[in-house]
Motif scaffolding. Structure first.
Motif, PDB file in Angstrom:
ATOM      1  N   VAL A   1       0.856  -1.189   0.000  1.00 48.41           N
ATOM      2  CA  VAL A   1       0.000   0.000   0.000  1.00 48.41           C
ATOM      3  C   VAL A   1       0.887   1.231   0.000  1.00 48.41           C
ATOM      4  CG1 VAL A   1      -1.966  -1.100   1.121  1.00 48.41           C
ATOM      5  CG2 VAL A   1      -0.267   0.054   2.506  1.00 48.41           C
ATOM      6  N   SER A   2       0.408   2.268  -0.656  1.00 48.00           N
ATOM      7  CA  SER A   2       1.157   3.531  -0.678  1.00 48.00           C
ATOM      8  C   SER A   2       1.009   4.224   0.677  1.00 48.00           C
ATOM      9  CB  SER A   2       0.634   4.434  -1.801  1.00 48.00           C
ATOM     10  OG  SER A   2      -0.739   4.729  -1.601  1.00 48.00           O
TER      11      SER A   2
ATOM     12  N   HIS B   1       8.805   3.071  -8.638  1.00 47.34           N
ATOM     13  CA  HIS B   1       7.805   2.408  -7.803  1.00 47.34           C
ATOM     14  C   HIS B   1       6.420   3.027  -7.954  1.00 47.34           C
ATOM     15  CE1 HIS B   1      10.424  -0.279  -5.428  1.00 47.34           C
ATOM     16  NE2 HIS B   1      11.345   0.596  -5.803  1.00 47.34           N
ATOM     17  N   TRP B   2       6.384   4.279  -8.409  1.00 46.26           N
ATOM     18  CA  TRP B   2       5.087   4.944  -8.527  1.00 46.26           C
ATOM     19  C   TRP B   2       5.240   6.180  -9.376  1.00 46.26           C
ATOM     20  CZ3 TRP B   2       2.250   7.358  -3.725  1.00 46.26           C
ATOM     21  CH2 TRP B   2       0.869   7.418  -3.942  1.00 46.26           C
ATOM     22  N   VAL B   3       4.361   6.332 -10.350  1.00 46.05           N
ATOM     23  CA  VAL B   3       4.291   7.550 -11.153  1.00 46.05           C
ATOM     24  C   VAL B   3       2.816   7.844 -11.374  1.00 46.05           C
ATOM     25  CG1 VAL B   3       4.863   8.660 -13.345  1.00 46.05           C
ATOM     26  CG2 VAL B   3       6.475   7.026 -12.332  1.00 46.05           C
ATOM     27  N   SER B   4       2.391   8.990 -10.868  1.00 46.89           N
ATOM     28  CA  SER B   4       1.004   9.410 -11.031  1.00 46.89           C
ATOM     29  C   SER B   4       0.993  10.912 -11.330  1.00 46.89           C
ATOM     30  CB  SER B   4       0.195   9.119  -9.759  1.00 46.89           C
ATOM     31  OG  SER B   4      -1.160   9.476  -9.944  1.00 46.89           O
ATOM     32  N   PHE B   5       0.164  11.318 -12.276  1.00 45.38           N
ATOM     33  CA  PHE B   5       0.104  12.738 -12.639  1.00 45.38           C
ATOM     34  C   PHE B   5      -1.328  13.150 -12.949  1.00 45.38           C
ATOM     35  CE2 PHE B   5       1.446  10.235 -16.301  1.00 45.38           C
ATOM     36  CZ  PHE B   5       0.586  10.642 -17.323  1.00 45.38           C
TER      37      PHE B   5
ATOM     38  N   GLY C   1       5.424  -1.274  -3.900  1.00 44.05           N
ATOM     39  CA  GLY C   1       6.227  -1.044  -2.699  1.00 44.05           C
ATOM     40  C   GLY C   1       7.687  -1.438  -2.814  1.00 44.05           C
ATOM     41  N   ALA C   2       8.402  -1.159  -1.748  1.00 43.13           N
ATOM     42  CA  ALA C   2       9.837  -1.461  -1.668  1.00 43.13           C
ATOM     43  C   ALA C   2      10.056  -2.969  -1.738  1.00 43.13           C
ATOM     44  CB  ALA C   2      10.397  -0.913  -0.355  1.00 43.13           C
ATOM     45  N   CYS C   3      11.120  -3.380  -2.408  1.00 45.62           N
ATOM     46  CA  CYS C   3      11.480  -4.802  -2.486  1.00 45.62           C
ATOM     47  C   CYS C   3      12.921  -4.932  -2.952  1.00 45.62           C
ATOM     48  CB  CYS C   3      10.529  -5.546  -3.421  1.00 45.62           C
ATOM     49  SG  CYS C   3      10.768  -7.345  -3.433  1.00 45.62           S
ATOM     50  N   PRO C   4      13.853  -4.376  -2.181  1.00 46.97           N
ATOM     51  CA  PRO C   4      15.252  -4.511  -2.598  1.00 46.97           C
ATOM     52  C   PRO C   4      15.704  -5.963  -2.471  1.00 46.97           C
ATOM     53  CG  PRO C   4      15.139  -3.592  -0.391  1.00 46.97           C
ATOM     54  CD  PRO C   4      13.723  -3.691  -0.896  1.00 46.97           C
ATOM     55  N   PRO C   5      16.683  -6.357  -3.267  1.00 47.61           N
ATOM     56  CA  PRO C   5      17.175  -7.734  -3.146  1.00 47.61           C
ATOM     57  C   PRO C   5      17.705  -8.004  -1.734  1.00 47.61           C
ATOM     58  CG  PRO C   5      18.053  -6.669  -5.118  1.00 47.61           C
ATOM     59  CD  PRO C   5      17.368  -5.612  -4.320  1.00 47.61           C
ATOM     60  N   LYS C   6      17.452  -9.203  -1.233  1.00 46.48           N
ATOM     61  CA  LYS C   6      17.961  -9.579   0.096  1.00 46.48           C
ATOM     62  C   LYS C   6      19.472  -9.417   0.129  1.00 46.48           C
ATOM     63  CE  LYS C   6      14.483 -12.692   1.870  1.00 46.48           C
ATOM     64  NZ  LYS C   6      14.153 -14.036   2.313  1.00 46.48           N
TER      65      LYS C   6
END
Length: 177
Positions: free
Chosen positions: A51-52, A84-88, A122-127
């Motif tokens: 969720v944002s 991760h998110w682009v809204s305009f 959402g965030a999900c960097p490599p472990k």
């Protein structure tokens, strides 16, 4: 010569002051702090709620007719970061987004994130990849609508925003796994 230098300093100070007035805040994420798992992606090996975060902005620059929101990870191991998110086309009357905001209900356009899904990712960097920065930016725009649709790339939107924004406000949170 001293008069010219002083004038340049005064002009520069005026520009700096107006830039610092526009501010982005959140009840959910804080500058330089690790985000809760709620804002982690659900997929790609991540198990967050995707969720944002709640966002609010204040001291909107004069002449603002709409906003754009972006969330970007410059630390992603891609060579080009991760959108991760682009809204305009967010109406100028909107200055707060609740957690999990429905951008379509606001009349805004959302692009596919780099996950390939439309909307917030959402965030999900490599472990084990270390701490990543997540730059949430609200852009104050001098037009009610950008002449772009939901098929344009995030890079084109980024280029457009950087070329025309009146001002921008950024909040950078972090995340690691």
């Amino acid at each position: 010569m001293k008069v010219i230098q002083l004038s340049a300093l005064i002009a520069g100070a005026a520009i700096s002051v107006s830039s610092y007035g526009f501010e982005l805040t959140s009840n959910d994420i804080q500058e330089g702090q690790k985000m809760p798992q709620t804002f982690e992606f659900s997929g790609f090996g991540c198990q967050g709620e995707n969720v944002s975060p709640q966002l609010a902005w204040s001291d909107v620059p004069t002449g603002t007719k709409s906003f754009a929101i972006t969330a970007y990870d410059p630390d992603a191991p891609t060579g080009s970061g991760w959108w991760h998110w682009v809204s305009f086309n967010i109406p100028a009357k909107v200055t707060t987004l609740k957690q999990g905001a429905d951008m379509k209900a606001l009349g805004a356009i959302e692009l596919k994130s780099d996950y390939g899904v439309t909307g917030f990712g959402g965030a999900c960097p490599p472990k084990g990849h270390g701490m990543h920065r997540y730059q949430f930016t609200v852009w104050a725009l001098p037009v009610e609508k950008l002449n772009l649709d939901n098929n344009v790339s995030a890079a084109i939107v980024g280029y457009t925003l950087n070329s025309m924004a009146i001002d921008k406000a950024r909040l950078t949170a972090t995340y690691n796994r």
